[in-house]
Design an enzyme around this catalytic site. Structure first.
Site, PDB file in Angstrom:
ATOM      1  N   ASP A 176     -23.153   6.983 -13.614  1.00  0.00           N
ATOM      2  CA  ASP A 176     -24.650   6.937 -13.028  1.00  0.00           C
ATOM      3  C   ASP A 176     -25.068   5.613 -12.597  1.00  0.00           C
ATOM      4  O   ASP A 176     -25.197   4.491 -13.451  1.00  0.00           O
ATOM      5  CB  ASP A 176     -25.596   7.254 -14.695  1.00  0.00           C
ATOM      6  CG  ASP A 176     -27.068   7.382 -14.389  1.00  0.00           C
ATOM      7  OD1 ASP A 176     -27.639   8.478 -13.976  1.00  0.00           O
ATOM      8  OD2 ASP A 176     -27.738   6.226 -14.540  1.00  0.00           O
TER       9      ASP A 176
ATOM     10  N   TYR B 266     -30.134  -0.941  -9.489  1.00  0.00           N
ATOM     11  CA  TYR B 266     -29.058  -1.957 -10.129  1.00  0.00           C
ATOM     12  C   TYR B 266     -28.060  -2.565  -9.020  1.00  0.00           C
ATOM     13  O   TYR B 266     -27.247  -3.659  -9.704  1.00  0.00           O
ATOM     14  CB  TYR B 266     -27.898  -0.923 -10.754  1.00  0.00           C
ATOM     15  CG  TYR B 266     -28.586   0.161 -11.670  1.00  0.00           C
ATOM     16  CD1 TYR B 266     -29.856   0.041 -12.144  1.00  0.00           C
ATOM     17  CD2 TYR B 266     -27.837   1.334 -11.962  1.00  0.00           C
ATOM     18  CE1 TYR B 266     -30.558   0.916 -12.988  1.00  0.00           C
ATOM     19  CE2 TYR B 266     -28.483   2.277 -13.128  1.00  0.00           C
ATOM     20  CZ  TYR B 266     -29.878   2.173 -13.518  1.00  0.00           C
ATOM     21  OH  TYR B 266     -30.405   3.045 -14.457  1.00  0.00           O
TER      22      TYR B 266
ATOM     23  N   LYS C 235     -30.298   7.068  -7.847  1.00  0.00           N
ATOM     24  CA  LYS C 235     -31.846   7.169  -8.123  1.00  0.00           C
ATOM     25  C   LYS C 235     -32.506   6.363  -6.956  1.00  0.00           C
ATOM     26  O   LYS C 235     -32.475   5.326  -6.540  1.00  0.00           O
ATOM     27  CB  LYS C 235     -32.301   6.560  -9.185  1.00  0.00           C
ATOM     28  CG  LYS C 235     -31.453   6.989 -10.401  1.00  0.00           C
ATOM     29  CD  LYS C 235     -31.849   6.378 -11.949  1.00  0.00           C
ATOM     30  CE  LYS C 235     -30.743   6.669 -12.650  1.00  0.00           C
ATOM     31  NZ  LYS C 235     -29.528   5.471 -12.907  1.00  0.00           N
TER      32      LYS C 235
ATOM     33  N   HIS D  93     -36.835   7.503  -9.629  1.00  0.00           N
ATOM     34  CA  HIS D  93     -36.372   6.481 -10.641  1.00  0.00           C
ATOM     35  C   HIS D  93     -37.481   6.492 -11.778  1.00  0.00           C
ATOM     36  O   HIS D  93     -37.277   6.633 -12.983  1.00  0.00           O
ATOM     37  CB  HIS D  93     -35.800   5.374 -10.211  1.00  0.00           C
ATOM     38  CG  HIS D  93     -34.998   4.350 -11.001  1.00  0.00           C
ATOM     39  ND1 HIS D  93     -34.174   3.688 -10.618  1.00  0.00           N
ATOM     40  CD2 HIS D  93     -34.828   4.421 -12.758  1.00  0.00           C
ATOM     41  CE1 HIS D  93     -33.593   3.312 -11.726  1.00  0.00           C
ATOM     42  NE2 HIS D  93     -33.996   3.707 -13.006  1.00  0.00           N
TER      43      HIS D  93
END
Ligand SMILES: NC(=O)c1ccc[n+]([C@@H]2O[C@H](COP(=O)([O-])OP(=O)(O)OC[C@H]3O[C@@H](n4cnc5c(N)ncnc54)[C@H](OP(=O)(O)O)[C@@H]3O)[C@@H](O)[C@H]2O)c1
Length: 281
Positions: A49, A54, A79, A112
């Protein structure tokens, strides 16, 4: 080391299957991501994930490519980041995600955050539907959506999200939203499943762990699994990566489950989706 555990699959509302336990990479530095994901894949995880937010999609892609596994053997989620909710920007952001991952097809793509105070997430969702129709993603879903946000999608768009990825752990058990998801055929994914470590010293959890000869993290992850949610704990520590997957050879009793669920105190580690509105830097 003993053989990797068999991780159960959950079948999503469009027939796609996802391993119930995966590996999360939030807050893993790009320089550490490839090694962490390779360690997870070596240990037996088959579900990663990540997110554009990120900053480590490239390194996730490199790890999957270098793992020696077939692409189809690893379920990869990413996302759509908060700055790309407008239709054209969402389409372009998905292209970049695929490029960065070095993949031709993604398994699951999520919005997200709903950001109800800025923009219109139904426009964003229509872009997600187009991406799904293109065949370059196998399933689409949302993250941090509350019941009112989902109700609007049901009324104004066509595809029911395959998953809703929300914060869930013993201090925020989210039973109402999880039941709403289930009623609409949406699988719940529980993010920050061990509340970033905050629940691990709780006396109820340490007592159950002591009785079973398991770690507090294993007990909490097992609680999620028995409740039917999908989880992906994050760790950069090899011993914890191995510990967190060894949760399929013991069971919590109904009483254990109820005592952990009773720890709920509505405590979030992250933002409240109703009020969180991302503002460009
Ligand atoms: N959709 C969203 O808005 C959203 C938000 C947050 C998270 N997520 C997803 O959910 C995933 C997991 O959530 P998270 O990373 O926030 O938190 P988490 O998995 O609940 O906790 C991670 C923290 O716990 C530590 N840890 C891991 N296993 C442990 C163990 N067995 N014993 C003791 N400590 C342990 C890790 O330390 P070390 O790494 O130092 O070992 C790290 O500090 C993320 O990686 C991301 O994929 C999604």
């Amino acid at each position: 080391m003993s053989a990797a555990p068999v991780i159960p699959d959950i079948t999503l509302n469009n027939g796609v299957t996802i391993p119930q336990l995966g590996f999360g990479v939030f807050q893993i530095e790009p320089k550490d991501t490839k090694a962490a994901v390779l360690a997870a894949l070596e240990t037996g995880y088959r579900h990663i994930d990540t997110a554009e937010m990120y900053g480590n999609e490239k390194q996730v892609g490199q790890a999957v490519a270098e793992s020696g596994l077939k692409r189809s053997d690893v379920f990869v989620t990413s996302k759509l980041n908060n700055g790309y909710h407008a239709h054209a920007q969402a389409l372009a952001a998905f292209d970049r995600t695929l490029d960065d991952l070095g993949m031709e097809q993604l398994d699951l793509f999520l919005v997200h955050w709903p950001l109800p105070g800025i923009g219109d997430y139904t426009e964003t969702w229509r872009a997600m539907e187009e991406i799904l129709a293109s065949g370059r993603v196998r399933a689409i879903g949302v993250s941090n959506f509350q019941t009112a946000h989902l109700d609007r999608l049901f009324q104004e768009t066509s595809v029911v999200p395959a998953v809703n990825q929300i914060e869930v752990h013993p201090y925020l058990v989210q039973d109402e939203l999880r039941e709403f998801d289930a009623r609409h055929g949406i699988a719940t994914q529980a993010w920050s499943p061990i509340a970033q470590g905050k629940v691990l010293d709780d006396p109820v959890i340490t007592a159950i762990a002591g009785r079973l000869g398991r770690s507090p993290a294993q007990v909490v992850l097992r609680w999620h699994i028995q409740r039917g949610d999908i989880v992906f704990p994050k760790s950069v520590t090899r011993a914890r990566i191995e510990e967190n997957i060894r949760i399929f050879d013991f069971e919590l009793t109904e009483d254990d489950l109820a005592r952990i669920t009773a720890l709920d105190r509505g405590e979030r580690t992250g933002p409240d989706p109703d009020t969180f509105n991302w503002v460009p830097a």
